[in-house]
Structure formats: C-alpha cells, structure tokens
Write a protein that holds these residues in place. Structure first.
Motif, PDB file in Angstrom:
ATOM      1  N   LEU A 308       0.846  -1.204   0.000  1.00  0.00           N
ATOM      2  CA  LEU A 308       0.000   0.000   0.000  1.00  0.00           C
ATOM      3  C   LEU A 308       0.876   1.247   0.000  1.00  0.00           C
ATOM      4  CD1 LEU A 308      -2.993   0.913   0.182  1.00  0.00           C
ATOM      5  CD2 LEU A 308      -2.686   1.064   2.661  1.00  0.00           C
ATOM      6  N   LEU A 310       0.693   5.691  -0.093  1.00  0.00           N
ATOM      7  CA  LEU A 310      -0.117   6.895   0.051  1.00  0.00           C
ATOM      8  C   LEU A 310       0.710   8.093  -0.399  1.00  0.00           C
ATOM      9  CD1 LEU A 310      -2.728   8.250   1.043  1.00  0.00           C
ATOM     10  CD2 LEU A 310      -1.661   8.439   3.323  1.00  0.00           C
ATOM     11  N   SER A 313       2.405  11.584   1.711  1.00  0.00           N
ATOM     12  CA  SER A 313       2.259  10.897   3.004  1.00  0.00           C
ATOM     13  C   SER A 313       3.120  11.599   4.041  1.00  0.00           C
ATOM     14  CB  SER A 313       2.666   9.426   2.867  1.00  0.00           C
ATOM     15  OG  SER A 313       4.030   9.323   2.494  1.00  0.00           O
ATOM     16  N   CYS A 328      -4.367   6.832  -2.389  1.00  0.00           N
ATOM     17  CA  CYS A 328      -4.015   5.585  -1.725  1.00  0.00           C
ATOM     18  C   CYS A 328      -4.051   4.469  -2.775  1.00  0.00           C
ATOM     19  CB  CYS A 328      -5.023   5.306  -0.610  1.00  0.00           C
ATOM     20  SG  CYS A 328      -4.495   4.037   0.551  1.00  0.00           S
ATOM     21  N   PHE A 338     -11.043  -0.256   0.496  1.00  0.00           N
ATOM     22  CA  PHE A 338     -10.393   0.892   1.147  1.00  0.00           C
ATOM     23  C   PHE A 338     -11.267   1.471   2.255  1.00  0.00           C
ATOM     24  CE2 PHE A 338      -8.536   0.837  -3.114  1.00  0.00           C
ATOM     25  CZ  PHE A 338      -7.195   0.994  -2.835  1.00  0.00           C
ATOM     26  N   TRP A 340     -11.100   5.166   4.919  1.00  0.00           N
ATOM     27  CA  TRP A 340     -10.409   6.406   5.325  1.00  0.00           C
ATOM     28  C   TRP A 340     -10.936   6.831   6.687  1.00  0.00           C
ATOM     29  CZ3 TRP A 340      -6.603   8.928   2.536  1.00  0.00           C
ATOM     30  CH2 TRP A 340      -6.411   8.517   1.208  1.00  0.00           C
ATOM     31  N   THR A 375      -5.718   8.543   7.856  1.00  0.00           N
ATOM     32  CA  THR A 375      -5.232   7.174   7.670  1.00  0.00           C
ATOM     33  C   THR A 375      -6.046   6.496   6.582  1.00  0.00           C
ATOM     34  OG1 THR A 375      -4.608   7.013  10.012  1.00  0.00           O
ATOM     35  CG2 THR A 375      -4.801   4.956   8.781  1.00  0.00           C
ATOM     36  N   CYS A 376      -5.305   5.847   5.623  1.00  0.00           N
ATOM     37  CA  CYS A 376      -5.948   5.038   4.581  1.00  0.00           C
ATOM     38  C   CYS A 376      -5.652   3.565   4.902  1.00  0.00           C
ATOM     39  CB  CYS A 376      -5.411   5.400   3.201  1.00  0.00           C
ATOM     40  SG  CYS A 376      -5.976   4.279   1.888  1.00  0.00           S
ATOM     41  N   ARG A 386      -1.995  -0.252   6.290  1.00  0.00           N
ATOM     42  CA  ARG A 386      -2.381   1.130   6.564  1.00  0.00           C
ATOM     43  C   ARG A 386      -1.228   2.085   6.213  1.00  0.00           C
ATOM     44  NH1 ARG A 386      -4.127  -1.650  11.104  1.00  0.00           N
ATOM     45  NH2 ARG A 386      -6.409  -1.656  11.461  1.00  0.00           N
ATOM     46  N   LYS A 387      -1.645   3.293   5.783  1.00  0.00           N
ATOM     47  CA  LYS A 387      -0.701   4.395   5.572  1.00  0.00           C
ATOM     48  C   LYS A 387      -1.365   5.670   6.079  1.00  0.00           C
ATOM     49  CE  LYS A 387       2.710   2.292   3.390  1.00  0.00           C
ATOM     50  NZ  LYS A 387       4.108   2.283   3.861  1.00  0.00           N
TER      51      LYS A 387
END
Length: 784
Positions: A308, A310, A313, A328, A338, A340, A375-376, A386-387
């Motif tokens: 993943l 982003l 970021s 993302c 996904f 968010w 957070t995505c 997660r990122k």
C-alpha cells in the motif's frame, strides 16, 4: 558646281579626301555569322565611312519581308528586329552607294533557343532491383540538334546526340534507364544538354536527387524501462524499421499458438500499467507496398506481494483555500477494499473516489479544521495494510503592506508598519532590511484557530539620506522543514524643510526696460514648498506674488528695479534667498540749476545738470566747484582724475572682507560721495583721509552685490543763429568764470546713454553786471 559657280562644301570635302587619302568604305556590325536567341532583340548597324550622303539598301536572300525596321541617320543605317523568330534566319545584306560607287556587307543570322532550366523526374517510382526510367525535358529548344550527357554525381554515365528538323522552337524529352540499387538513394542524377551550334557551345542542365523505394530491410524493438518489469509499471515497446516509403507498423501478441493483433499503425505499444497478464511474446510487423519484415520480443511482468502506498504521506503542508488530494494505491491486489479515517470523531471534511486499486481523498478548499492525521486502510483478502498523512495547514499572504505611520521627518523619531493580511499559524519571524542590509530580526508567536492579520512596527530616526532608500519587511512562517516567506517593500519619503534654494533670472538679472523677465525660484524640500515673492521697499519686504515659483514681469518697468526675495516654506520650516534685479533705462527727469542765482558780471557761475536713470553703483566724487566728476575732461589745464581700486568687475567670496579705495588725483580738497543702485544702506563703512576715501565691508553677503547702469554722457550746447553748438562734453557742471555779457543765451543739457537721451533747456541773461536766470525752461527726453 551649279550655274557656273563652285560649291564650297564639295571643294572642302575633295580637299579633305586628297589630304587624308581616305576612300569610301562600308562596315556592318555585327557581321558574318551572327547568333540570336529567339525572343531577344537584334540590331545590325551599317556604317558608310568617308561618304557624306550615302544611300542604303537592305535585303535578304528570299522574297520574304525583311521582318524588321530600318532607321537611317546620316552615314549610319540600323536594321532592328524587336523579337527574333526562326523566320529571321537569313543572310542579310546592306548595300550603300556613294555617288556612282556601291559597296555591300552581309550578316548570316542564325537563330537558336535553349531553356535555362531542365526538368528531371522519375517515370513512376524507382524500386530496388527493378528497371526504372528518369526523364529529362527541355521545355524550349531550336534548332533540335543537341548532345545529352547523363551524370551521377561527377561521373559521366551516358552521352547521346539528337537531331530533328523543326521550323519553330520545340520541347524535347530524353530518357535514362537504370536498375535501381539501395545505395542510389540520395545520389544526384544530372541531365546536361548542349546545343550543337558552330563555335557557340550553349548548355543547360537539371538535377534530380534519387529516391529508391525498398521494402523494410532492418527492424528493431526496444522496451522501456526493460523487457522485464514489475506489475504496475508503465512500459513502452517501440518498433523501428528502415524502409522507403515509410512502413506501417502492426503489433501482435502470441496467444494459444496464434498471433492476435493488439495495435495497428503505431510505432509505440504503451502498457500502462503493465499487468501480470501482459506477459508474453510480442511481434512487430513493418510493411510497405514492396514487402514486409517482422521481429519478436518476449516480455515479462513479474508479480509482487500486496503493498500500500499513500501520496503524499507523512507530513503534508497545505495552504488554506487550496485543494488537496491524497492518493491511496494498493499494489499487487486486483480487488482491494479501502477505508479512510481521522483521529477524531469529526467528519473527514472531503470526498472519497475509488477506482480499481486506487482510492482518492479530496479536500476542495482546505481550512484550519482539516488539520488532522488521515489514515488510509486497504484489505486484500484477509491481509490489511495502513498508511497515514499528517495534514498541516498554513496561510501566508503573498504580498505584505508596508507603510509609514504618519510622516517621516528629518531628525524625528518615526515608525513604519508592516501588515500581513492573512497568516496561520501565527508563528513568524520578521526581518527588516534597508537595501540589502539587515537592520533587525524579531520572532512572534500567538495562538489562533483561524487565519488572522498581523502587524509589526519598525522605529527609526529619519535622516535626509534615507529618502529614496528601500525598506523591506520580510516575514517567514515558522513551519517545520518548510520555510515559507513573503515580503513587502516601501520606498522611504523623508520630509524636510527647504534645504537648498536658488533663483534664476531669464534672460538675466539686468535687463532693459520693456523686456519680459522671469524670476524662477527652485527649492529642495519635502513636501514641496510654497513660494512667496517679496520686494524690498523703504527697508521693508512687501509681498508681490504668492504660491508661484515664477515671478513674471511683463514688461519690466523702471520701477521694478530692486531687491527681490524668494521665501520657500513647508510645514517643517522656511528658507529664503534674495536677488538684486536691475532695469536699465534711458536718462529721464533731467533738471538744470544755476548757482548762485544772482551773480555780478565777472563772477563765476555754475550750471548743474542732473538726470535720473536706474540707480547706479557708479562711484562719484566732487573736488571743488570748478572741478568735474569722474572722467571729466581737464579744465584750464588741470589734471584732476579719479581712480577706484579694485574696479570694473569685482568677485568676492561670501564672508570675506572687501576694501574699495577711491583716489582723487590732482585735487587738494576733494569731497567724496559713495552710493549704490538701490535705496538700501551701503552696507559698509567709509573712511576718508585727504585725497583717498576707503569703503570697507567687513563680511560680504549676497546683499552687497550691485551692478552698474550704462554710462551717462552729458553734453552742453548753446543756441547760436538757430543752431545748437556744443560748448562742453562729459561733465555734469558747466562753469563760466568769469560770466560775460556775450554768455547771454539759451543753454541745453543733453543726458544720454546707449538706451536713450533726455534734454533740458534754460535761458539766462547777463544785464547790468548781474546774471539772471530766464523763464520758460523746458525738458525733453527720448527713449532708445
């Protein structure tokens, strides 16, 4: 000879012929073989030599018309063809008779035509290994008798001769055949045609750059970035082929043993992004009408583990009001899910768009409320990743407002204010610079939940030299690792009282009465000064003009002479300067006086003549009743004279002392008088000792500057028998000692300078030993 008389002209001609030995002769230019291009003009000049009245005849060898015009002037006959045609190809004969003698000359006229440029072109196309033809066209040629050379580069390939009978100019075509080779492409093939005219080689040529057509002979495939990539990368497969005409490209992919077309008529096959299923064998087929060539390449897409990304970021900075996108991307997952979220229960404050493996979070207009950790999350099957991105919000106006608080005055404390219309967060560092010199640095911190305005002040004691300087306010937002700056500049305007003042007079400070004069006052000040003009009158200054820089005297009158003051002032102070202005006029208001009024015969009598012109700085001295003023002619042999040292034009520095020494020569008891050209005091002290009078100025000022009027010339005349006779010149006093009965009469005093004259007359009588002044005195004046 006619009627028994001899013709003089014939006699002279015969004498000349006998003397020179010349004989009748005929010339034709051009003659013999003459070549003429079709369409050109041609002149044949037939000249009879040594014959005064020749008779000319032109003919050709057939019964056809000559085809031109004949012009004969004296001994020259000209045959002209305005535009040559093949029908003019004849033998032209000019005959001339001189008396009984006849002579002939001829010109063989040969006609030709050859186009300057040839047309060289292929017949159809030239193909490698095939027989082809190149045609050479001569648009116009005459006669049709030519030699043709074919050359490749500088190499002679072939030579041919062609002859054909035509009565007019015609076109001719010649063909060269060759078997085309690939190396012929780009070579130059030249067709050179030479007209076969006797002793007159005439040539023309044309060139063709050969274009040989061939099937694709070379083909290549390149893969960028390479033929083996990871899934998700962008890939370009490029096919290049050498052919003429250009080849058409077709891309195919091998699938289940068969080639399936995937793209046509394009050299680049773009795989964006490359997927795992794109792995395989690819073929490029390049073809034109002459043939086809193919080449294959094997392409591999390597699969990867679910990941993943982003973008952007970590720490992200966004300006208030701007839009923001967070992308993302799920890698190596065909159907990700996904989610968010932010670290509070507040709404996200934006929109979410998901397409395949990419989910985008968009904020259309960023506000301070968007400052969160976003957070995505993405799930691929049972696996989740997660990122996050920390959104930091800021605002800083691009332009700052820099202005003075009130006005800046020389020597006074003043302030400059710098305004940042919009800033967030209120954490800034402020730098003040004059030009490139850093003056001061400050830091400011304040807590706000919204963007706000901030003001900063810089104090200074203004100096005159600050005017025109640039003062810069530079504000830097204190954001972590992201320096953001804005600045504004103010050009300083320092106010000051008039510090410099100058007066100019046009055309000058000394003019003739009646001229136009402009007195101009200029002052350096800020704000601009108000100008007031005054004139000195009876020791006081009287205002003559206000709120104007130019005082216009039109015309300048006698009474305008005097001291003028320019007063330049603003709210900070006043400065003045004076100038003395002179009007030069002719003498006027002349008066005569007799002293004493009653004198016995034999006594001395003095006639005094006074006149007025603009007040003068001429220094005058009177030495006794019988002596004259400065420059007076000697009387009764006296050598009375006056000297002034220094004299004429005297320059002196303001503040210095000055002495003027006036010395009376050949006079035992002179009486001195000093005066200047205004009603003002002399401005100095006078010390007289015997025959020397000294005028002293202890400290010179501009008020001591005075000028001299044109010199006044006095002439005394007496009326005698109806005419005025001069009795004395260059003296203001006429002294008769002793007075006699014969002195009775009318006397005139004439006072004049270069600008004009003024006169006054008086009649007096000598009776019974007493001299009495008569009545009826009249004054007369005239202007220049």
């Amino acid at each position: 000879m006619a009627g028994g008389r001899c013709d003089p002209a014939a006699t002279i001609t015969l004498a000349l012929m006998l003397a020179t030995g010349s004989a009748f002769n005929l010339e034709l230019n051009p003659s013999r073989k003459v070549w003429a291009r079709i369409g050109d003009s041609l002149e044949l000049n037939c000249v009879a030599k040594s014959c005064s009245s020749p008779t000319f005849t032109w003919r050709i060898g057939t019964d056809n018309p000559l085809g031109g015009t004949i012009t004969t002037r004296g001994s020259v006959s000209t045959f002209t063809i305005s535009a040559v045609t093949p029908q003019n190809q004849h033998k032209y004969t000019c005959s001339a008779k001189c008396g009984a003698e006849e002579k002939r000359k001829y010109a063989d006229l040969n006609i030709f035509s050859l186009s300057d440029t040839l047309i060289v072109e292929t017949v159809g196309s030239l193909e490698v290994g095939q027989r082809g033809s190149v045609r050479c066209t001569v648009p116009k040629v005459y006669p049709a008798q030519v030699e043709v050379e074919w050359l490749k580069g500088t190499t002679l390939l072939k030579t041919d001769s062609f002859r054909a009978y035509t009565e007019v100019e015609t076109a001719m075509n010649f063909t060269y055949e060759l078997t085309a080779e690939l190396r012929d492409s780009g070579q130059e093939l030249t067709c050179r045609v030479e007209l076969l005219t006797e002793n007159q080689p005439r040539k023309a040529e044309g060139t063709l750059t050969l274009q040989v057509h061939y099937a694709p002979t070379w083909i290549d495939i390149t893969a960028e970035p390479s033929a083996t990539v990871r899934e998700g990368q962008d890939v370009r497969l490029t096919c290049a082929a050498d052919s003429s005409p250009a080849a058409t490209i077709v891309w195919s992919k091998l699938s289940s043993g068969n080639w399936s077309v995937v793209a046509e008529d394009r050299a680049i096959l773009h795989l964006s992004p490359a997927l795992f299923g794109d792995t395989g064998m690819y073929r490029c087929e390049a073809g034109n009408k002459l043939g086809t060539s193919t080449k294959e390449v094997e392409f591999h897409v390597q699969g990867s583990a679910f990941n993943l990304e982003l973008n952007p970021s970590r720490n992200v900075w966004a300006r208030i009001g701007d839009s923001l996108e967070l992308n993302c991307v799920a890698k190596s997952c065909s159907s990700p899910t996904f989610t968010w979220r932010i670290g509070t229960d507040n709404p996200l404050g934006g929109t979410i768009t998901t397409r395949g493996s990419v989910s985008t979070f968009t904020i259309s207009a960023v506000t301070p409320q968007n400052q969160h950790k976003y957070t995505c999350s993405a799930k691929c099957g049972a696996e989740e990743k997660r990122k996050y991105a920390n959104i930091n919000i800021f605002s800083l106006s691009d332009t700052l407002i820099v202005e003075t608080v009130g006005s800046l005055e020389v020597g006074q404390r003043g302030s400059v204010r710098c305004t940042v219309p919009k800033v967030y967060p209120a954490l800034v560092e402020v730098e003040w610079l004059k030009g490139t010199t850093l003056l001061k640095t400050d830091s400011f911190r304040a807590y706000t939940e919204v963007e706000t305005a901030m003001n900063f002040t810089y104090e200074l004691t203004a100096e005159l030299r600050d005017s025109g300087q640039e003062l810069t306010c530079r504000v830097q937002l204190l954001t972590e690792n992201q320096p953001r700056k804005a600045e504004g500049t103010l050009t300083l305007q320092v106010h000051y009282a008039p510090t410099w003042i100058d007066i100019t007079a046009e055309p000058s400070a000394t003019v003739r009465e009646g001229q136009d004069v402009r007195l101009t006052c200029a002052a350096a000040s800020s704000p601009a000064a108000t100008i007031v003009w005054s004139k000195l009158s009876s020791g006081n200054w009287s205002v003559v003009a206000e709120d104007r820089a130019i005082l216009h005297l039109s015309p300048a009158l006698f009474g305008d002479t005097g001291m003028y003051r320019c007063e330049a002032g603003n709210k900070l102070g006043t400065s003045t300067k004076e100038v003395e202005f002179y009007i030069q006029g002719s003498p006027r208001d002349t008066t005569l006086s007799i002293t004493p009024s009653d004198v016995k015969e034999g006594d001395g009598v003095t006639f005094s003549c006074t006149t007025q012109q603009t007040n003068s700085t001429k220094l005058q001295v009177q030495c006794s009743i019988s002596d004259a003023e400065k420059d007076q002619e000697p009387v009764n042999g006296s050598a009375f004279n006056l000297e002034l040292n220094p004299s004429r034009k005297v320059w002196v520095r303001i503040g210095d002392s000055l002495e003027l020494n006036c010395v009376a020569k050949s006079c035992s008891s002179p009486t001195f008088t000093w005066r200047i050209g205004t009603d003002n005091p002399l401005g100095g002290t006078i010390t007289t000792r015997g025959s020397v009078s000294t005028f002293t100025i202890s400290a010179v000022t501009p008020q001591n500057q005075h000028k001299q009027q044109p010199r006044c010339h006095i002439v005394w005349s007496k009326l005698s028998s109806g005419n005025w006779s001069v009795v004395a010149e260059d003296r203001a006093i006429l002294h008769l000692s002793p007075a006699l009965f014969g002195d009775t009469g009318m006397y005139r005093c004439e006072a004049g300078n270069k600008l004009g004259t003024s006169t006054k007359e008086v009649e007096f009588h000598v009776q019974d030993g007493v001299i009495k002044r008569g009545g009826g005195a009249q004054a007369h004046s005239s202007r220049a």
